[in-house]
Design a protein around this motif. Structure first.
Motif, PDB file in Angstrom:
ATOM      1  N   GLU A   1       0.805  -1.217   0.000  1.00 49.19           N
ATOM      2  CA  GLU A   1       0.000   0.000   0.000  1.00 49.19           C
ATOM      3  C   GLU A   1       0.841   1.272   0.000  1.00 49.19           C
ATOM      4  OE1 GLU A   1      -2.872  -0.059   3.164  1.00 49.19           O
ATOM      5  OE2 GLU A   1      -3.047  -2.237   3.084  1.00 49.19           O
TER       6      GLU A   1
ATOM      7  N   LYS B   1       5.204  -6.318   0.141  1.00 52.26           N
ATOM      8  CA  LYS B   1       4.674  -6.202   1.504  1.00 52.26           C
ATOM      9  C   LYS B   1       5.001  -7.487   2.267  1.00 52.26           C
ATOM     10  CE  LYS B   1       2.291  -5.564   5.231  1.00 52.26           C
ATOM     11  NZ  LYS B   1       0.935  -6.077   5.351  1.00 52.26           N
TER      12      LYS B   1
ATOM     13  N   GLU C   1       5.358  -4.638   8.710  1.00 51.60           N
ATOM     14  CA  GLU C   1       4.627  -4.238   9.916  1.00 51.60           C
ATOM     15  C   GLU C   1       5.474  -4.371  11.165  1.00 51.60           C
ATOM     16  OE1 GLU C   1       0.534  -5.547  10.256  1.00 51.60           O
ATOM     17  OE2 GLU C   1       0.556  -6.194   8.156  1.00 51.60           O
TER      18      GLU C   1
ATOM     19  N   PHE D   1      -1.838   0.115   7.893  1.00 51.84           N
ATOM     20  CA  PHE D   1      -2.200  -0.686   6.722  1.00 51.84           C
ATOM     21  C   PHE D   1      -3.713  -0.928   6.748  1.00 51.84           C
ATOM     22  CE2 PHE D   1       2.277  -1.719   7.274  1.00 51.84           C
ATOM     23  CZ  PHE D   1       2.745  -1.741   5.964  1.00 51.84           C
TER      24      PHE D   1
ATOM     25  N   LYS E   1      -5.519  -3.032   4.709  1.00 45.61           N
ATOM     26  CA  LYS E   1      -5.823  -4.463   4.545  1.00 45.61           C
ATOM     27  C   LYS E   1      -7.292  -4.672   4.163  1.00 45.61           C
ATOM     28  CE  LYS E   1      -2.396  -5.870   7.966  1.00 45.61           C
ATOM     29  NZ  LYS E   1      -2.140  -6.667   9.195  1.00 45.61           N
TER      30      LYS E   1
END
Length: 234
Positions: free
Chosen positions: A33, A155, A190, A219, A221
């Motif tokens: 993202e 990611k 993350e 994020f 998601k």
């Protein structure tokens, strides 16, 4: 020099118009993202983007379509994006549809230094038009060229400061392949730990493929289609 960066935009200083970007993710699962938004902010145009799909309207790679930054899309599925459809119809977007397994192998081969391979997938269809075919053991195969990219945006769930990566379940999808096949790989994670804090048996991809590591926040998601079971009132 440390691979860890505090501003993801600095990782894309070398991204120029007309380059090829390999984007990890499957649907909206495990998509980079922050990397996508950094490219959108930079405003780079005429990009060739290689990804399983092209996000959805207003999210994922669809954000780059909004600003007409993508000139060509190499992907397997494109059915969730109205902007994509309209740009294709208007002749503003070149699309190269590739069978999913073939796309994965094209990227894997690019990362492994294999220039081409043969597959039965697509033989006798539009996919094989204009491509070399060859017979092996009485069966016809079509030759597919490997894919390599200028930038890979990836990611992962966790990285150490060298770039050894751990992916979260199905978010692993195309991410390792895009990292391997890119000249410059930008990973957003993350969780970031020191070298040695990840058990070697848990490493999904070596940090030798990683150039930049960004510890991201917030994020989204998103889920493409939320499906829930109807309540049983009986």
């Amino acid at each position: 020099m440390s691979k860890v960066i505090n501003d993801i935009h600095t990782a894309f200083d070398g991204l120029e118009d007309g380059m090829t970007v390999l984007a990890g993710g499957f649907g909206l699962c495990g998509i980079p993202e922050h990397g996508i938004e950094a490219i959108r902010t930079k405003g780079t145009k005429a990009l060739t983007v290689v990804s399983n799909n092209c996000g959805v309207d207003n999210f994922g790679l669809g954000r780059l379509l909004e600003k007409k930054q993508i000139a060509k899309m190499i992907s397997s599925y494109v059915g969730e994006n109205k902007i994509f459809e309209q740009q294709l119809i208007n002749g503003e977007l070149d699309v190269e549809l590739t069978p999913q397994g073939t796309l994965a192998e094209k990227l894997r081969s690019g990362g492994a230094g294999i220039p081409a391979f043969y597959t039965k997938t697509g033989v006798g269809t539009l996919i094989a038009e204009g491509k070399e075919t060859r017979e092996f053991d009485g069966e016809t195969y079509v030759m597919e060229r490997a894919i390599k990219g200028d930038f890979g945006i990836v990611k992962a769930q966790k990285a150490d400061t060298f770039g050894n990566l751990v992916f979260e379940k199905t978010a692993r999808n195309f991410n390792p392949l895009c990292a391997m096949a890119a000249t410059t790989t930008v990973v957003e994670v993350e969780e970031l730990v020191e070298v040695g804090e990840i058990d070697p048996d848990e490493v999904h991809m070596s940090g030798v493929y990683v150039d930049y590591i960004y510890l991201g926040e917030h994020f989204e998601k998103r889920i493409e289609k939320r499906t829930v079971k109807e309540a049983n009132h009986g």
